[in-house]
Design a protein around this motif. Sequence first.
Motif, mmCIF file in Angstrom:
data_model
loop_
_atom_site.group_PDB
_atom_site.id
_atom_site.type_symbol
_atom_site.label_atom_id
_atom_site.label_comp_id
_atom_site.label_asym_id
_atom_site.label_seq_id
_atom_site.Cartn_x
_atom_site.Cartn_y
_atom_site.Cartn_z
ATOM 1 N N ASP A 68 0.824 -1.209 0.000
ATOM 2 C CA ASP A 68 0.000 0.000 0.000
ATOM 3 C C ASP A 68 0.855 1.254 0.000
ATOM 4 O OD1 ASP A 68 -2.661 -1.389 0.509
ATOM 5 O OD2 ASP A 68 -1.491 -2.058 2.245
ATOM 6 N N VAL A 69 2.022 1.177 0.639
ATOM 7 C CA VAL A 69 2.907 2.333 0.820
ATOM 8 C C VAL A 69 4.309 1.951 0.365
ATOM 9 C CG1 VAL A 69 3.915 3.947 2.481
ATOM 10 C CG2 VAL A 69 1.552 3.150 2.790
ATOM 11 N N VAL A 70 4.910 2.785 -0.469
ATOM 12 C CA VAL A 70 6.319 2.628 -0.827
ATOM 13 C C VAL A 70 7.038 3.901 -0.397
ATOM 14 C CG1 VAL A 70 8.019 2.302 -2.663
ATOM 15 C CG2 VAL A 70 5.805 1.118 -2.781
ATOM 16 N N GLY A 71 7.998 3.749 0.496
ATOM 17 C CA GLY A 71 8.778 4.884 0.981
ATOM 18 C C GLY A 71 10.159 4.893 0.368
ATOM 19 N N GLY A 104 -1.555 6.548 5.987
ATOM 20 C CA GLY A 104 -2.820 5.861 6.203
ATOM 21 C C GLY A 104 -2.708 4.400 6.568
ATOM 22 N N GLY A 105 -1.479 3.932 6.818
ATOM 23 C CA GLY A 105 -1.293 2.548 7.214
ATOM 24 C C GLY A 105 -1.289 1.594 6.024
ATOM 25 N N GLY A 106 -1.267 0.312 6.340
ATOM 26 C CA GLY A 106 -1.207 -0.703 5.301
ATOM 27 C C GLY A 106 0.173 -1.314 5.207
ATOM 28 N N ARG A 107 0.333 -2.204 4.249
ATOM 29 C CA ARG A 107 1.618 -2.881 4.081
ATOM 30 C C ARG A 107 2.603 -1.941 3.393
ATOM 31 N NH1 ARG A 107 3.364 -8.379 0.827
ATOM 32 N NH2 ARG A 107 5.228 -8.769 2.074
ATOM 33 N N ALA A 108 3.769 -1.781 3.986
ATOM 34 C CA ALA A 108 4.734 -0.801 3.493
ATOM 35 C C ALA A 108 6.082 -1.454 3.239
ATOM 36 C CB ALA A 108 4.894 0.347 4.496
ATOM 37 N N LEU A 137 8.338 -9.758 -3.878
ATOM 38 C CA LEU A 137 8.411 -9.822 -2.412
ATOM 39 C C LEU A 137 7.074 -10.224 -1.791
ATOM 40 C CD1 LEU A 137 10.554 -6.700 -1.393
ATOM 41 C CD2 LEU A 137 11.201 -9.115 -1.276
ATOM 42 N N ASP A 138 6.015 -10.254 -2.578
ATOM 43 C CA ASP A 138 4.697 -10.558 -2.037
ATOM 44 C C ASP A 138 4.692 -11.966 -1.427
ATOM 45 O OD1 ASP A 138 2.029 -10.444 -1.400
ATOM 46 O OD2 ASP A 138 1.345 -10.951 -3.421
#
Length: 223
Positions: free
Chosen positions: A7-10, A164-168, A222-223
């Motif tokens: 959900d999030v890529v930093g 907003g959270g989620g898998r990062a 990576l999933d």
Amino acid sequence: MAKFPFDVVGFDLDGTLLDTSHDIGMALNHALAIAGRPAVPLDEVSRLIGGGSAQLLRAALTESGGVDEAAFDGLQAQLLAFYAENIADHTRLFPGGLAMLDAFAARGVTLAVATNKLEALAVQVLDALGLTERFACVIGGDTLGPATAKPKPDMLHAMVERCGGGRAVFVGDTTFDMGAARAAGLPVVAVRFGFCDLPPDELGADVVIGHFDELVGALEGLD
């Protein structure tokens, strides 16, 4: 299109998203000249980048004769002032960066920056390149206080919360980035083209990429 696994890529900024080495090097050498020290060759500056401006300057001074603590804060201020005036003269996204950002946008991924660069300077350079609106948040080394900079996990925890959270997942180029991601419990990608302070394959990342056109597929793997 199948749902993307994150959900999030930093991203780290210097040496990961952006090649900032020339502009940072010019600012560093401006400060060194004021101190009467020799310049660092611009093609060697990248090895000193990663821990923020204070660590950058301190490392260069140490290599050229030592740190005068009484003069240090003034020199750092000179470095930062010069850098702010010349922040994007030569700075660019690394190759494939724009297409990579577009690919994440098409997948509905929330993007963020977490960098040890001062927040105002991070926003300034992203503004100069027309990139700021692509990121839900920009967290700098001073955003949460200096004691929370990478490799501590605080910035990455805040990044996920503000997105907003989620898998990062986090993408970086140095031990600062790998350490922060591991401490935050996030998978991490290293880039071979960055300012790596260890050989890329020795950074301890889950996956290492050599070009941004590999990143989407690497994260799907990576999933």
